[in-house]
Scaffold this active site. Structure first.
Site, PDB file in Angstrom:
ATOM      1  N   LYS A   1      20.023  16.561  43.977  1.00  0.00           N
ATOM      2  CA  LYS A   1      19.657  15.155  43.740  1.00  0.00           C
ATOM      3  C   LYS A   1      18.339  14.834  44.439  1.00  0.00           C
ATOM      4  O   LYS A   1      17.490  14.111  43.903  1.00  0.00           O
ATOM      5  CB  LYS A   1      20.793  14.268  44.280  1.00  0.00           C
ATOM      6  CG  LYS A   1      20.767  12.816  43.791  1.00  0.00           C
ATOM      7  CD  LYS A   1      21.291  12.716  42.374  1.00  0.00           C
ATOM      8  CE  LYS A   1      21.383  11.287  41.902  1.00  0.00           C
ATOM      9  NZ  LYS A   1      22.603  10.613  42.318  1.00  0.00           N
TER      10      LYS A   1
ATOM     11  N   TYR B   1       2.232  13.669  68.231  1.00  0.00           N
ATOM     12  CA  TYR B   1       3.288  13.546  69.238  1.00  0.00           C
ATOM     13  C   TYR B   1       2.689  12.932  70.492  1.00  0.00           C
ATOM     14  O   TYR B   1       1.965  11.957  70.427  1.00  0.00           O
ATOM     15  CB  TYR B   1       3.964  14.903  69.455  1.00  0.00           C
ATOM     16  CG  TYR B   1       5.306  14.784  70.129  1.00  0.00           C
ATOM     17  CD1 TYR B   1       6.294  13.947  69.598  1.00  0.00           C
ATOM     18  CD2 TYR B   1       5.586  15.479  71.277  1.00  0.00           C
ATOM     19  CE1 TYR B   1       7.522  13.822  70.210  1.00  0.00           C
ATOM     20  CE2 TYR B   1       6.826  15.369  71.908  1.00  0.00           C
ATOM     21  CZ  TYR B   1       7.792  14.523  71.371  1.00  0.00           C
ATOM     22  OH  TYR B   1       9.006  14.392  71.981  1.00  0.00           O
TER      23      TYR B   1
ATOM     24  N   GLU C   1      26.794   8.984  47.115  1.00  0.00           N
ATOM     25  CA  GLU C   1      26.947   9.979  46.059  1.00  0.00           C
ATOM     26  C   GLU C   1      28.300  10.663  46.154  1.00  0.00           C
ATOM     27  O   GLU C   1      28.749  11.063  47.243  1.00  0.00           O
ATOM     28  CB  GLU C   1      25.833  11.020  46.183  1.00  0.00           C
ATOM     29  CG  GLU C   1      25.743  11.973  45.015  1.00  0.00           C
ATOM     30  CD  GLU C   1      25.171  11.315  43.770  1.00  0.00           C
ATOM     31  OE1 GLU C   1      25.330  11.911  42.689  1.00  0.00           O
ATOM     32  OE2 GLU C   1      24.573  10.232  43.859  1.00  0.00           O
TER      33      GLU C   1
ATOM     34  N   GLY D   1      37.786   5.008  36.709  1.00  0.00           N
ATOM     35  CA  GLY D   1      37.191   5.255  38.013  1.00  0.00           C
ATOM     36  C   GLY D   1      35.919   4.471  38.224  1.00  0.00           C
ATOM     37  O   GLY D   1      35.676   3.443  37.579  1.00  0.00           O
ATOM     38  N   ALA D   2      35.078   4.987  39.119  1.00  0.00           N
ATOM     39  CA  ALA D   2      33.873   4.270  39.521  1.00  0.00           C
ATOM     40  C   ALA D   2      32.952   3.974  38.347  1.00  0.00           C
ATOM     41  O   ALA D   2      32.500   2.838  38.150  1.00  0.00           O
ATOM     42  CB  ALA D   2      33.130   5.081  40.585  1.00  0.00           C
ATOM     43  N   ALA D   3      32.654   4.994  37.534  1.00  0.00           N
ATOM     44  CA  ALA D   3      31.733   4.801  36.420  1.00  0.00           C
ATOM     45  C   ALA D   3      32.309   3.848  35.388  1.00  0.00           C
ATOM     46  O   ALA D   3      31.615   2.954  34.884  1.00  0.00           O
ATOM     47  CB  ALA D   3      31.402   6.150  35.783  1.00  0.00           C
TER      48      ALA D   3
END
Length: 429
Positions: free
Chosen positions: A90, A35, A132, A192-194
């Site tokens: 995750k 610092y 995510e 959807g997204a997938a």
């Protein structure tokens, strides 16, 4: 299971992640370097040469996992705070499998434009952004806008992770069945997204776009449908089939990214010779594995479950894709990098499986066949195959910002990262 999971998350220290210093802090001199006054020197160097932020800070090994909680892991729109355990989980996977550090950030904002503004402002902190559990269709606009406006890779794993692993599994399924990508009839349940990302990737390995039939909650996306979101328009097909059962006969490849138990044995029996089924709804697939195999013994099947063969698990993708992208300082994760990951996984499946991997799975025989079309999640070799493939694709496609070490030197670098991580873990026990 519920009580065990709650106890696991609540035991001291709370949650699943923490921040620890990486430099000595044993005395006053160490603290003066960490610092004030010592910290001023790297600050001034970065001010003069902004790229030195990667030399003097953790940015080059730091990913932001960012959500607004609108589509949490099979739980739906439960909110940002309720989604935090998933984001911490995750983060654990990033660290365990690829040595990548993570800050999970839960943003209490569902307006896409405001969400984009917040995430974009975080760019100086991170080497990459993992979006995510953001609901469709907003996720498409969010990722595309951030991808175009940020100089670090932005990757929505819900879209691309499943697509990459599924593509790898399909490459090997085609080899085992002798089918050709350009002759497949493909049915995807879910829009959807997938689903949309899967469909896009399939066309890049030779599947005819016009032979992909997609269904949403209202049925087949056909020419009779109206008021479709723009993300679904490319999948409008001229067919009188309205239901999943009506579109099923003659299908070579069925991919389910939807809900449990929407496929029955009669539908499986109506598929083409040597059919391929990826029933990826979790925790229960679109058709139970035993039922599908009983209906068609010639079937190749994958699910999202670990208790059946061929688990399509996103952990085979995102840690290693980000590892390769960070280490070459890629500006984006482009299609070339995603395909490189899929082909690397496909190739690894055909190599002899080491004893330690077989032991991790109860000493079962593991070799390339209909019950082993993608690597096991606990196979440590995935890092050393996928990350270099991704890094090399970034270089070849012109999105890398630093020089590549070469395959042999880079693999050695990765081994050193993981060895250092193991030493630190042992030292903290």
């Amino acid at each position: 299971m519920k009580n065990s999971a709650l106890e696991y998350h609540s035991r001291f220290p709370k949650g699943k992640t923490k921040v620890v210093p990486t430099k000595p802090t044993e005395n006053s001199y160490d603290l003066s370097l960490a610092y004030s006054p010592g910290v001023a020197y790297p600050c001034l160097e970065i001010e003069k040469h902004p790229e030195l932020v990667y030399e003097y800070t953790n940015r080059g090994n730091l990913v932001g996992i960012i959500t607004n909680g609108t589509a949490i892991l099979g739980l739906g729109n439960i909110g940002a705070s309720a989604g935090k355990p998933v984001m911490e989980g995750k983060a654990v996977l990033f660290k365990k499998f690829a040595g990548i550090d993570v800050f999970d950030i839960e943003i209490n904002e569902t307006d896409p434009e405001k969400f984009i503004t917040i995430v974009k402002a975080l760019e100086p902190t991170f080497g990459g952004i993992n979006l995510e559990d953001i609901r469709a269709p907003e996720c498409f606009h969010i990722e595309k806008t951030l991808d175009q406006s940020m100089k670090i890779p932005v990757f929505h794993d819900d879209q691309h992770g499943t697509a990459i692993i599924s593509t790898a599994a399909l490459l090997n399924s085609l080899e085992l069945t002798g089918k050709k990508a350009n002759n497949l009839k493909v049915v995807i349940n879910g829009a959807g997204a997938a689903a949309i990302s899967i469909a896009e990737m399939l066309t890049h390995i030779g599947v005819d776009h016009n032979n992909i039939y997609m269904l949403d909650s209202r049925g087949v996306i056909n020419h009779k449908r109206t008021n479709l979101h723009e993300s679904k328009l490319p999948y409008v097909r001229k067919t009188d089939a309205n239901t999943l059962e009506e579109i099923f006969p003659g299908t070579d490849l069925f991919i389910g990214v939807s809900v449990a138990n929407v496929v029955n044995e009669k539908m499986i029996k109506s598929m083409a010779d040597r059919p391929i089924v990826f029933a990826l709804a979790n925790p229960d697939p679109e058709i139970p594995y035993p039922d599908a195999k009983q209906a068609r013994p010639d079937l190749i099947m994958a699910t999202g479950r670990s208790d059946y063969p061929n688990q399509v698990n996103n952990v085979l993708g995102f840690p290693f894709i980000f590892r390769g992208a960070l280490d070459i300082r890629a500006k984006v994760v482009n299609m070339e990098m995603k395909l490189a990951a899929a082909y690397a996984l496909s190739d690894l499946t055909k190599l002899p499986v080491p004893l330690e991997v077989r032991e991790a799975y109860g000493n079962e025989a593991i070799e390339f066949n209909e019950n082993y079309i993608i690597p096991k999640p606990l196979d440590a070799r995935v890092l050393y195959h996928v990350a270099p493939a991704v890094a090399e694709a970034a270089v070849k496609s012109g999105v890398s910002q630093i020089n590549y070490l070469g395959r042999e030197a880079y693999v050695e670098f990765l081994k050193n990262i993981m060895a250092h991580q193991r030493e630190k873990l042992i030292g903290n026990l």
